[in-house]
Design an enzyme around this catalytic site. Structure first.
Site, mmCIF file in Angstrom:
data_model
loop_
_atom_site.group_PDB
_atom_site.id
_atom_site.type_symbol
_atom_site.label_atom_id
_atom_site.label_comp_id
_atom_site.label_asym_id
_atom_site.label_seq_id
_atom_site.Cartn_x
_atom_site.Cartn_y
_atom_site.Cartn_z
ATOM 1 N N GLN A 46 3.944 5.338 7.321
ATOM 2 C CA GLN A 46 4.434 3.982 7.497
ATOM 3 C C GLN A 46 4.897 3.756 8.938
ATOM 4 O O GLN A 46 5.339 4.697 9.604
ATOM 5 C CB GLN A 46 5.621 3.665 6.559
ATOM 6 C CG GLN A 46 5.234 3.201 5.173
ATOM 7 C CD GLN A 46 4.837 4.353 4.276
ATOM 8 O OE1 GLN A 46 5.470 5.416 4.323
ATOM 9 N NE2 GLN A 46 3.815 4.174 3.467
ATOM 10 N N ASN A 64 1.605 -0.326 6.535
ATOM 11 C CA ASN A 64 0.818 0.843 6.153
ATOM 12 C C ASN A 64 -0.214 1.134 7.235
ATOM 13 O O ASN A 64 -0.550 0.255 8.042
ATOM 14 C CB ASN A 64 0.088 0.579 4.826
ATOM 15 C CG ASN A 64 0.991 0.733 3.621
ATOM 16 O OD1 ASN A 64 1.788 1.650 3.544
ATOM 17 N ND2 ASN A 64 0.857 -0.191 2.677
ATOM 18 N N CYS A 73 10.304 0.983 2.150
ATOM 19 C CA CYS A 73 9.975 2.390 2.411
ATOM 20 C C CYS A 73 11.285 3.148 2.504
ATOM 21 O O CYS A 73 12.035 2.991 3.479
ATOM 22 C CB CYS A 73 9.164 2.533 3.694
ATOM 23 S SG CYS A 73 8.856 4.259 4.148
ATOM 24 N N ASN A 150 7.827 -2.350 -4.365
ATOM 25 C CA ASN A 150 6.395 -2.094 -4.413
ATOM 26 C C ASN A 150 6.096 -1.475 -5.772
ATOM 27 O O ASN A 150 6.952 -0.841 -6.393
ATOM 28 C CB ASN A 150 5.934 -1.203 -3.255
ATOM 29 C CG ASN A 150 6.817 0.008 -3.055
ATOM 30 O OD1 ASN A 150 7.622 0.356 -3.910
ATOM 31 N ND2 ASN A 150 6.682 0.679 -1.935
ATOM 32 N N ASN A 183 1.164 2.196 -6.303
ATOM 33 C CA ASN A 183 1.368 3.610 -6.019
ATOM 34 C C ASN A 183 1.192 4.369 -7.337
ATOM 35 O O ASN A 183 1.519 3.855 -8.413
ATOM 36 C CB ASN A 183 2.783 3.853 -5.490
ATOM 37 C CG ASN A 183 3.017 3.175 -4.163
ATOM 38 O OD1 ASN A 183 2.442 3.533 -3.151
ATOM 39 N ND2 ASN A 183 3.883 2.164 -4.149
ATOM 40 N N GLY A 211 9.684 8.170 -0.267
ATOM 41 C CA GLY A 211 10.995 7.867 -0.823
ATOM 42 C C GLY A 211 10.934 6.915 -1.999
ATOM 43 O O GLY A 211 11.541 7.155 -3.052
#
EC number: 5.1.1.7
Length: 271
Positions: A46, A64, A73, A150, A183, A211
């Site tokens: 990132q 990204n 993030c 996200n 993800n 994370g």
């Protein structure tokens, strides 16, 4: 204008921080892709831009390496917090991301914690393509889903070594069930306070760690009744701790480390 950067990592999850406070923001999707190229650019999971903010120490914008924008993030947020706490000589700081105001603090052993906010558990908020039970999605393996700003999809497996992350990950990431992609996590539970995690990251491939993915995996494990409220998460690149009481914000705790400092070459900025 010389554009300086700091590259850091958190349990192998590498990110680049560019401090743009008091400056204009030259980063576009094309520039982010150039910088994210591990052979011709800097390379990162990132990119975090530190921007001026009226109601927090700074605002962070994330990219990204494929040039897509993400809202959160956890690793890079802790990295920025570490830098700004050292700069200000404080033990806590508030940063703004698309997830809102996030409180970060110095933890034991020079680790850094961040309250990542409450997980989003409703199908529309994740988002999913249609109304369904987010505890058990209608996919082989019956994964669970949540969002930490996200989307996250978590598979609980008996033997992590047998999972083809590179083969399965992109298929799940782009499944029509996830209109914003997702993800993908593969979790092997060691005991109620420890898991082993491998990740396919939306827009990034297989990282050493993540994370927000650690947070999402633990949240889904706690929701399933498989984990207690404090969990040690072992990723390919190292270990972090995630805490969630099932109600409030999810707290991510771990170390961050500077790996190099430098200046972005003009041609990467299109100049």
């Amino acid at each position: 204008m010389t554009l300086n950067f700091v590259k850091m990592h958190a349990h192998g999850d590498d990110f680049v921080v560019i401090d743009l406070r008091g400056q204009s923001d030259p980063i576009t999707a094309q520039v982010a892709r150039r910088l994210g190229d591990r052979h011709r650019g800097i390379g990162f999971n990132q990119l975090a831009l530190v921007l001026d903010c009226e109601d927090a120490a700074a605002r962070i914008r994330f990219w990204n390496p494929d040039g897509s924008v993400l809202d959160t993030c956890g690793s890079a947020t802790r990295g920025v917090a570490d830098m700004l706490m050292r700069e200000a000589g404080t033990s806590s700081i508030v940063l703004r991301t698309q997830r809102g105001l996030l409180t970060c603090a110095r933890a034991s052993g020079q680790q850094v914690s961040v309250d990542m906010g409450q997980p989003l558990l409703d199908w529309q908020a994740i988002p999913l393509a249609q109304a369904m039970d987010t505890y058990h999605l209608p996919l082989p393996g019956s994964p669970a889903a949540c969002s930490m700003g996200n989307p996250h999809c978590t598979f609980f497996v008996e033997d992590l070594a047998s999972i083809d992350v590179a083969g399965m990950g992109p298929k799940i990431e782009t499944d029509p069930l996830f209109p914003s992609k997702t993800n993908v996590h593969f979790v092997q539970i060691i005991d109620r306070n420890r898991i082993r995690l491998r990740i396919w990251e939306r827009g990034g491939g297989i990282p050493q760690g993540s994370g927000s993915c650690c947070c999402g995996a633990v949240v889904n494990g706690i929701r399933r009744g498989l984990l207690d409220d404090t969990v040690e998460v072992a990723c390919d690149g190292g270990t972090v701790t995630v805490q969630w009481d099932g109600v409030g914000g999810v707290v991510l705790i771990g170390s961050v480390e500077v790996t190099l400092r430098g200046a972005v070459a003009d041609h990467l900025l299109g100049r």
